[in-house]
Design an enzyme around this catalytic site. Structure first.
Site, PDB file in Angstrom:
ATOM      1  CB  SER A  67      -0.833  -8.173  -0.728  1.00  0.00           C
ATOM      2  OG  SER A  67      -1.780  -8.879   0.054  1.00  0.00           O
TER       3      SER A  67
ATOM      4  CE  LYS B  62      -4.474  -1.123   0.180  1.00  0.00           C
ATOM      5  NZ  LYS B  62      -5.492  -0.541  -0.723  1.00  0.00           N
TER       6      LYS B  62
END
Length: 430
Positions: free
Chosen positions: A409, A155
């Site tokens: 992720s 992110k």
């Protein structure tokens, strides 16, 4: 560090605010609130003259949304784990818009990705071969290690890319975002790097490890609402009221482009023909960015989204041919637990991705276990979703000798969840 915990009356929306050495302006909360300062111990009762719910005062309009979305149940779309479902119908998409096959739009995203400003705060994450998993699957599995980023999540790329493009005047106003955790850390670190203030709005269900990390990065944390959408509504309204810049977690071209640098790196790092890239899907920013790059330069590589059965907003949106809203999104993989995907991310995914694989909680936990046994790394549930999707897909289709990539992720796992993960993983293996 001083902590301010706000507990409103039972009839009002539950709100908790945590901040570092800042005075809190409560004018945006026109409901009866009891504030307890833990340092020093003191109780203050605030009773505004007009006790209204903040959302009644100024109704929130979601990002880019022009009409209410149809509400559907996650259970309304189910297919076998590993099966490539929710395959977009691309027969009539965007023909004639901006030229043949939308070439202008394609070049725009390629340019944005190639010029993204992400490496001031992020690393080019390694593409690691997973020998144990590869042997188990009879396919070559490569792991794109975004869990090794400074905030242990991809992110940071999109958040910094968007914020770095803001003017000095915009940065001086400060930023605000809504997030289940990893985007929050990306915005907080980006704000620290760029020298601006940041307010981070997170659901009450956010794991403690995530909002604690945000606090340590110097941002003001607000915990509000059970689901991400409630946090977003609050953040959007506060941005409007206080003139803050809203940094969207997924539905903004600069955020999408920042995440797209992952696709650019994969195609630079991979040495052999690639069958597919498996990408976890929440709001859709990561898969949209990766697809925007990979499908333009290597169109034969499959871009496959992976969602949990109880948080399948993208699969259902593609199935219905339009964005929908889940009645309820399961929170086990909290990093991808959204009720609706982005407008721009859906447009790109409907045009570019090859479908969505759905996985259950047991499969996610088994993949967390597999990752630990592979290299002693512990992923959060959302961080292991792509591995689960790759494993079930390879088994379902009997893939042999192909090269596949799974995006790991995130690794912001709450320690107290490890027991449940271990139990489900062991049960899956037995």
């Amino acid at each position: 560090m001083e902590t301010l915990c706000l507990a409103p009356s039972p009839s009002s929306l539950l709100l908790t605010t945590r901040h570092n050495n800042q005075k809190k302006n409560l004018r945006h909360q026109p409901c009866t609130i009891t504030a307890v300062l833990t340092n020093p111990a003191e109780v203050i009762s605030l009773k505004p003259s007009t006790p209204l719910n903040p959302f009644e005062k100024a109704p929130h309009k979601p990002f880019h949304q022009t009409q209410p979305l149809k509400k559907v149940s996650a259970e309304s779309l189910k297919y076998e784990s590993g099966f490539l479902g929710a395959v977009p119908d691309k027969s009539g998409l965007d023909k004639g818009r901006e030229g043949n096959n939308n070439i202008h739009d394609a070049m725009s995203y390629l340019t944005k990705i190639l010029t993204s400003n992400v490496y001031d705060v992020s690393i080019e994450s390694p593409l690691d071969y997973a020998p144990k998993l590869s042997e188990k699957l009879h396919a070559n599995l490569w792991l794109k290690r975004e869990d090794l980023q400074p905030v242990f999540s991809f992110k940071i790329r999109g958040a910094y890319n968007m914020m770095a493009k803001l003017s000095r005047q915009q940065l001086a106003r400060g930023v605000i975002c809504s997030s289940a955790g990893n985007h929050a850390q990306g915005v907080a670190l980006s704000a620290q790097k760029l020298g601006c203030s940041a307010v981070i709005v997170m659901p009450l269900t956010t794991p403690k490890i995530k909002w604690k990390t945000v606090e340590k990065l110097g941002a003001t944390v607000v915990l509000i609402g059970e689901w991400y959408d409630e946090a977003e509504a609050y953040a959007q309204q506060r941005a409007k009221d206080e003139g803050l810049i809203f940094v969207h977690p997924f539905d903004h071209p600069d955020v999408i482009a920042g995440q797209g640098t992952i696709g650019m790196e994969i195609m630079r790092q991979v040495q052999s023909p690639l069958h597919a890239i498996f990408v976890p899907v929440g709001g859709g920013g990561l898969i949209a960015g990766i697809a925007a790059y990979v499908k333009r330069v290597h169109p034969k590589v499959k871009i496959i989204g992976v969602e949990a059965y109880d948080a399948n907003a993208m699969a259902l949106s593609i199935h219905h041919g339009k964005r929908i809203m889940l009645e309820r999104a399961g929170g086990f993989a909290d990093g991808i637990a959204v009720k609706k995907v982005g407008e721009e991310t859906f447009r790109l995914c409907r045009e570019l991705i090859d479908g969505v694989v759905l996985v259950d909680h047991d499969a996610i936990c088994a993949s967390i276990k597999d990752m630990f046994e592979e290299n002693r790394s512990i992923l959060e549930p959302a961080g292991a979703v792509a591995i689960a999707g790759a494993e079930t897909y390879c088994k379902y289709y009997g893939l042999k000798g192909e090269n596949v990539v799974a995006i790991t992720s995130g690794a912001n796992m709450n320690f107290d969840r490890l027991g449940l993960v271990s139990q489900l993983a062991v049960g899956r293996c037995e």
